[in-house]
Design a protein around this motif. Structure first.
Motif, PDB file in Angstrom:
ATOM      1  N   ILE A   1      40.035  34.936  50.453  1.00 13.13           N
ATOM      2  CA  ILE A   1      41.366  35.504  50.226  1.00 13.13           C
ATOM      3  C   ILE A   1      42.102  34.732  49.147  1.00 13.13           C
ATOM      4  O   ILE A   1      42.756  35.312  48.278  1.00 13.13           O
ATOM      5  N   SER A   2      42.015  33.404  49.169  1.00  8.75           N
ATOM      6  CA  SER A   2      42.663  32.605  48.126  1.00  8.75           C
ATOM      7  C   SER A   2      42.104  32.941  46.753  1.00  8.75           C
ATOM      8  O   SER A   2      42.856  33.084  45.774  1.00  8.75           O
ATOM      9  N   ASN A   3      40.785  33.063  46.662  1.00  7.24           N
ATOM     10  CA  ASN A   3      40.173  33.413  45.381  1.00  7.24           C
ATOM     11  C   ASN A   3      40.599  34.806  44.928  1.00  7.24           C
ATOM     12  O   ASN A   3      40.797  35.050  43.738  1.00  7.24           O
ATOM     13  N   ALA A   4      40.769  35.723  45.888  1.00  6.49           N
ATOM     14  CA  ALA A   4      41.222  37.074  45.543  1.00  6.49           C
ATOM     15  C   ALA A   4      42.671  37.054  45.070  1.00  6.49           C
ATOM     16  O   ALA A   4      43.050  37.788  44.157  1.00  6.49           O
ATOM     17  N   ILE A   5      43.496  36.242  45.712  1.00  5.51           N
ATOM     18  CA  ILE A   5      44.905  36.128  45.295  1.00  5.51           C
ATOM     19  C   ILE A   5      44.982  35.618  43.865  1.00  5.51           C
ATOM     20  O   ILE A   5      45.780  36.109  43.055  1.00  5.51           O
ATOM     21  N   HIS A   6      44.147  34.641  43.548  1.00  2.71           N
ATOM     22  CA  HIS A   6      44.149  34.133  42.178  1.00  2.71           C
ATOM     23  C   HIS A   6      43.714  35.209  41.195  1.00  2.71           C
ATOM     24  O   HIS A   6      44.284  35.353  40.099  1.00  2.71           O
ATOM     25  N   ALA A   7      42.704  35.981  41.576  1.00  2.00           N
ATOM     26  CA  ALA A   7      42.249  37.050  40.694  1.00  2.00           C
ATOM     27  C   ALA A   7      43.348  38.075  40.461  1.00  2.00           C
ATOM     28  O   ALA A   7      43.503  38.597  39.355  1.00  2.00           O
ATOM     29  N   ALA A   8      44.149  38.357  41.494  1.00  2.00           N
ATOM     30  CA  ALA A   8      45.183  39.384  41.385  1.00  2.00           C
ATOM     31  C   ALA A   8      46.411  38.889  40.643  1.00  2.00           C
ATOM     32  O   ALA A   8      47.001  39.617  39.836  1.00  2.00           O
ATOM     33  N   THR A   9      46.820  37.653  40.911  1.00  2.00           N
ATOM     34  CA  THR A   9      48.124  37.189  40.440  1.00  2.00           C
ATOM     35  C   THR A   9      48.073  36.036  39.456  1.00  2.00           C
ATOM     36  O   THR A   9      49.080  35.741  38.806  1.00  2.00           O
ATOM     37  N   GLY A  10      46.927  35.353  39.359  1.00  2.00           N
ATOM     38  CA  GLY A  10      46.860  34.153  38.544  1.00  2.00           C
ATOM     39  C   GLY A  10      47.401  32.929  39.256  1.00  2.00           C
ATOM     40  O   GLY A  10      47.423  31.836  38.683  1.00  2.00           O
ATOM     41  N   VAL A  11      47.835  33.081  40.505  1.00  2.00           N
ATOM     42  CA  VAL A  11      48.370  31.966  41.293  1.00  2.00           C
ATOM     43  C   VAL A  11      47.248  31.388  42.148  1.00  2.00           C
ATOM     44  O   VAL A  11      46.601  32.112  42.903  1.00  2.00           O
ATOM     45  N   ARG A  12      47.004  30.091  42.015  1.00  2.00           N
ATOM     46  CA  ARG A  12      45.959  29.437  42.780  1.00  2.00           C
ATOM     47  C   ARG A  12      46.594  28.752  43.995  1.00  2.00           C
ATOM     48  O   ARG A  12      47.322  27.769  43.854  1.00  2.00           O
ATOM     49  N   LEU A  13      46.338  29.284  45.190  1.00  2.91           N
ATOM     50  CA  LEU A  13      46.879  28.719  46.423  1.00  2.91           C
ATOM     51  C   LEU A  13      45.848  27.785  47.035  1.00  2.91           C
ATOM     52  O   LEU A  13      44.757  28.208  47.385  1.00  2.91           O
ATOM     53  N   ARG A  14      46.218  26.522  47.154  1.00  2.00           N
ATOM     54  CA  ARG A  14      45.300  25.519  47.686  1.00  2.00           C
ATOM     55  C   ARG A  14      45.724  25.008  49.065  1.00  2.00           C
ATOM     56  O   ARG A  14      45.204  24.008  49.531  1.00  2.00           O
TER      57      ARG A  14
END
Length: 981
Positions: free
Chosen positions: A511-524
């Motif tokens: 899900i985190s990797n998908a969020i980054h793909a969608a928004t450019g935001v990397r949630l760690r």
């Protein structure tokens, strides 16, 4: 609330049966804290138990140092008495600054360290909060939503504990040490193992306290322990990786930090030195290792700690994704290049193919941002002395709606394989493939894992998560889950995936990797929320605040505030407002599925369809007649039809109508439409409601014209009404109240608009506040009873009774929802239970404290004249012939659903007979819940005189001490003229 006892607690106790069971509640200090096993929280300075001991239920107060509890005959009585304790606490002890982080050591290492010898280096920091594991279900776990319930039973020299979950051996040692008993004298029975660190801690907390109370009282004690206010400490993971320009992996270092957990609650509050070594199950360092072919690998972590596998998988899979992005490689292909496990690689290929993987595949459609991410996990653990290898791979698709801030997972493709032993000789037997039931259970586990990864918002307008749709319904909040068979083993037949199992481990990273793909935001840092993304996007765009927000207003000081207030007042006083230009109906896919689902819940809480649907008509197409003292108002069409509905309304026009009561064309709306309450709805909920309504089918339907007396049919006069009685203000939470109370207040005062029916109105139709708030009103000829201490109910409402009534339409201590309330309950039943619980919690705060009262003396027949005696005798015969089969008290059969007791029915104790007359004449044709059963109407069977006789009997027999109703013939005539409900 009182959580249900686990099934194994339901039988009679060895100490003498259920009658000897006592119930306890704990009075927690305002602040809990600890330092190196020593209590440093708020300390008890004084205790006044006089008021508590006067409460019903034979309360007993137990105190051991800072541990204070009340034991009574029932949980409700214990909770009430506990609330009457007068406790004086000191401030917390200052901390000495000693860190709580466990000492670190090398947990696993392989290869020769070659740090500094590679072309590309990358460092990243991740945080993981250990939440509920996907191996438990939200619907069955009694912790932490409502508190954990446990029972301790003294049995001679021994003590038996029953817990919903926990490690029996560890808890037996802890309790024995706390109470100075031989461990052989402590028996612990647990329904299941703990599913998370929180559950392990909670089980130890409740076990120690309930054991201490049982020995103090000398009898069986049940305790409901609500969650403690210890802050949840995250697991911190620092990763360092090195690789060459061609992408070949070099050195890998994972450093894990984890705080030491607090001692069990009973040890802390009694200031007993914790005598046991950390008995948590330490994780084998090799299980935390990356599955990829790093030339050298080192893992450093806390000694003896139970590090969640999900934490290491989360960190290493996002880290690997970042590495692939750094060198421009596809995330799946880069994994396959460095995955030496052939079986795992085959599963990765199967899942990627099943998901149609073609990279992150970012899509932007208006405010909707879409993307997909990949993650993989592999574990080798011991189960019952046998090694078990597990593999899992996930592809997650997410949507983020920039307009509403909603983040949702829309689809998951997951593959899983598990094999016992060192070979896979029997792994591919045809009968080992997943059947439909197993697929459903795995799909449910996937949704649970995703729900725990997506953190709910913490504000008053945060909607509870509901993972299962109601029968016959599909919820847009439930993502599609596609399962890829990977050759499963018999070990998967019962789907008892333990916390260490691999199936759900990749969820958070995917899900985190998908969020980054969608928004450019990397949630760690997990879990994730839409608010994290919003703040990150604002930071990326160089905007630290919303335009026109409070920070901008603040720069003008009090003058700007005064000018804004004056402008709002003058706007409300304008007799006619400007038209807002029509727009084309928004596209069906303009809003995300999560936003539409959120709007659906707002509409359910607001009962939109109840008022905007005519009898037998299409949902939300309008035409429902609303009877007011000033005439009849017909509800409008709120489907997205562009000619007769709101299809050509912009969001601005919709919001103005909801907050100010102004139609798109500038006309004032009548306050029968409760915009006075809807103005309190938050911006996010308002946008979601608009999205939901615009996503519904358009229906062409024009409602009848309103029929209002002069001068109430003059719309411009409503400008003055608004000036006097309307405040266009969004709900503001009370900082002195709990989050649950504020959530309930928001739902009741805002979307739920409960005061519209349940508060009395003044001569101009405005709701009365103050002491009259929720003090009872009238709607469509039905009495809406008071929801406060003004209630006429013979039995005070409790939070649990309110929850049962609002959730199911029935309370065995109050009766069945009928009339206009039945469809309201039917709508509330579709909301998550947590939201209905919040409403019940808020309303319960207005109830009068339960006190022992003297039963009023019955009205004797000697005080009645002959006509009244005859009327009651006739009524009794009618009751026995037509009503007793369903309503007689005692042990007879239950017919047609439930058997409500008339002795506690609120309608029989009311000052007016209207509701009871409606039910007798028209029955209950559409109950809030079909399981309640249907009641026939007797309008064609009973004459007015017979109805009057029946009322006289019911009032005298079941509302003891209440005077006979007056104006009964007039009430019967009005009800016969009114359409039944």
């Amino acid at each position: 609330m009182s959580a249900p006892l686990p099934r194994q607690m339901a039988g009679p106790l060895a100490t003498g049966g259920a009658a000897s069971l006592r119930h306890a509640r704990l009075a927690l200090p305002p602040r809990l804290d600890w330092q190196q096993s020593l209590y440093t929280g708020a300390r008890l300075q004084g205790l006044d138990s006089e008021a508590a001991l006067r409460c019903p239920g034979a309360p007993q107060v137990v105190q051991r140092r800072h541990l204070v509890a009340v034991v009574a005959d029932s949980d409700e009585q214990a909770r009430q008495a506990c609330s009457q304790l007068r406790l004086r606490w000191s401030d917390a002890t200052p901390q000495d600054g000693t860190p709580r982080v466990r000492a670190a050591q090398t947990l696993h290492a392989r290869g020769q360290d070659s740090s500094g010898l590679h072309d590309i280096t990358m460092d990243a920091h991740y945080q993981w909060r250990d939440g509920e594991s996907a191996s438990s279900t939200l619907s069955s776990s009694p912790f932490p939503a409502t508190g954990i319930v446990a029972m301790a039973s003294p049995m001679g020299a021994n003590l038996r504990l029953d817990l919903p979950f926990g490690n029996p051996a560890l808890i037996a040692m802890e309790v024995a040490a706390l109470l100075s008993l031989p461990v052989a004298q402590v028996e612990v029975r647990s329904h299941r193992p703990p599913a998370s660190a929180q559950e392990r801690s909670a089980a130890s907390d409740v076990a120690g306290v309930v054991a201490l109370l049982a020995l103090q009282c000398g009898q069986a004690v049940s305790l409901v322990l609500e969650p403690t206010n210890f802050a949840s400490s995250p697991t911190s993971l620092q990763l360092h990786g090195e690789l060459d320009q061609d992408g070949r992996l070099g050195s890998y270092h994972l450093h894990i930090e984890q705080d030491a957990p607090p001692p069990p609650l009973a040890w802390l509050l009694t200031e007993t030195a914790y005598a046991l070594e950390d008995a948590s199950d330490p994780r084998d360092g090799a299980a935390l290792a990356s599955p990829y072919d790093w030339q050298a690998l080192e893992i450093i972590g806390p000694q003896g700690a139970a590090i969640p596998l999900a934490a290491s998988t989360f960190a290493q899979e996002i880290f690997f994704d970042e590495l692939a992005q750094r060198i421009g490689e596809d995330a799946v292909q880069y994994r396959l290049q460095h995955l030496p496990d052939a079986h795992g690689a085959a599963l990765v290929r199967s899942v990627a193919e099943g998901a149609g993987w073609n990279g992150p595949a970012r899509q932007v459609q208006g405010d909707i941002l879409r993307g997909r991410g990949f993650a993989y996990a592999s574990t080798l653990e011991q189960e019952q002395g046998q090694p078990v290898q597990s593999w899992s791979a996930w592809v997650a698709d997410v949507e983020y709606d920039r307009a509403s801030g909603e983040l949702s997972v829309t689809r998951v493709t997951a593959g899983h394989d598990q094999r016992a032993g060192t070979t896979a000789a029997a792994a591919h037997a045809a009968d080992d493939l997943l059947d439909e039931k197993q697929r459903a259970l795995l799909g449910e586990q996937a949704r649970l894992a995703m729900a725990q990864t997506l953190a709910p918002d913490q504000g008053f307008d945060a909607w509870s998560r509901e993972l299962r749709p109601l029968p016959g319904q599909a919820s847009a909040s439930l993502p599609q889950v596609d399962l890829i068979d990977g050759g499963t083993t018999p070990a998967l037949r019962d789907i008892q995936l333990k916390a260490g199992g691999a199936f759900t481990l990749p969820a958070a990273a995917a899900i985190s990797n998908a969020i980054h793909a969608a928004t450019g935001v990397r949630l760690r840092e997990a879990p994730f929320s839409g608010e994290q993304i919003r703040l990150a996007l604002e930071h990326q765009e160089g905007s630290g605040q919303r335009p026109g927000g409070w920070r901008r207003l603040r720069k003008y000081g009090w003058l700007g505030v005064a000018a804004a207030a004056l402008g709002a007042t003058l706007t409300l006083a304008m007799p006619w407002r400007a038209e807002i230009a029509p727009v084309a109906r928004p596209a069906a896919d303009l809003y995300s599925a999560a936003t539409i689902e959120r709007g659906r819940r707002v509409a359910l809480a607001g009962d939109c369809a109840v008022c905007h649907t005519a009898p037998g008509g299409v949902a939300n197409a309008g035409g429902h007649a609303l009877q007011t003292p000033f005439g009849t108002v017909f509800s409008t069409n709120i489907t997205p039809d562009e000619k007769t509905g709101i299809g050509n309304w912009s969001y601005t026009a919709f919001e103005r109508a909801m907050r100010e009561g102004i139609h798109r064309d500038g006309r004032h709306l009548y306050p029968a439409f409760p915009y006075t309450a809807f103005a309190k709805i938050s911006e996010a909920d308002m946008q979601s409601l608009y999205a939901y309504l615009m996503a519904q089918p358009a229906v062409s339907s024009t409602p009848p014209e309103n029929d209002l007396r002069f001068p109430f049919n003059m719309r411009p006069l409503l400008a003055g009404w608004n000036l006097l009685f309307h405040k266009n203000e969004v709900f503001q939470p009370d900082p002195d109240r709990s989050a649950l109370w504020n959530r309930g207040a928001y739902l009741v005062e805002g979307a739920g608009h409960c005061t519209a029916c349940h508060s009395p109105r003044n001569a101009l139709g405005a709701e009365q506040g103050g002491r009259q708030y929720l003090g009872g009103g009238t709607v469509d000829g039905w009495e809406a009873p008071a929801l406060t201490a003004l209630s006429k109910s013979p039995t005070p409402w409790t939070e649990d009774e309110l929850f049962s009534y609002l959730r199911s339409g029935f309370s065995d201590r109050h009766g069945i929802a009928a009339g206009p309330m039945a469809p309201v309950v039917a709508e509330l039943a579709q909301l998550p239970a947590g939201d209905v619980r919040a409403i019940a919690h808020y309303l319960a705060s207005f109830q009068a404290p339960t006190t022992s009262t003297t039963t009023p003396a019955p009205i004797t027949t000697s005080s009645l004249n002959e006509s009244q005696k005859l009327s009651q005798a006739n009524g009794k015969r009618l009751f026995q012939g037509a009503c007793a089969a369903c309503h007689i008290e005692g042990t007879g059969p239950t017919l047609f659903g439930v058997r409500p007791s008339l002795r506690v029915n609120t309608n029989l104790h009311s000052d007016t007979p209207d509701n009871l007359i409606h039910v007798i004449l028209h029955g209950i044709r559409e109950p809030a819940n079909p399981a309640l059963g249907y009641m026939p109407g007797f309008a064609n069977s009973f004459s007015d005189a017979q109805v009057g006789d029946l009322l006289a009997y019911l009032r005298s027999e079941f509302a003891t001490g209440k005077p006979a109703w007056e104006g009964v013939p007039e009430s019967i005539a009005r009800s016969r003229a009114q359409a039944g409900h």
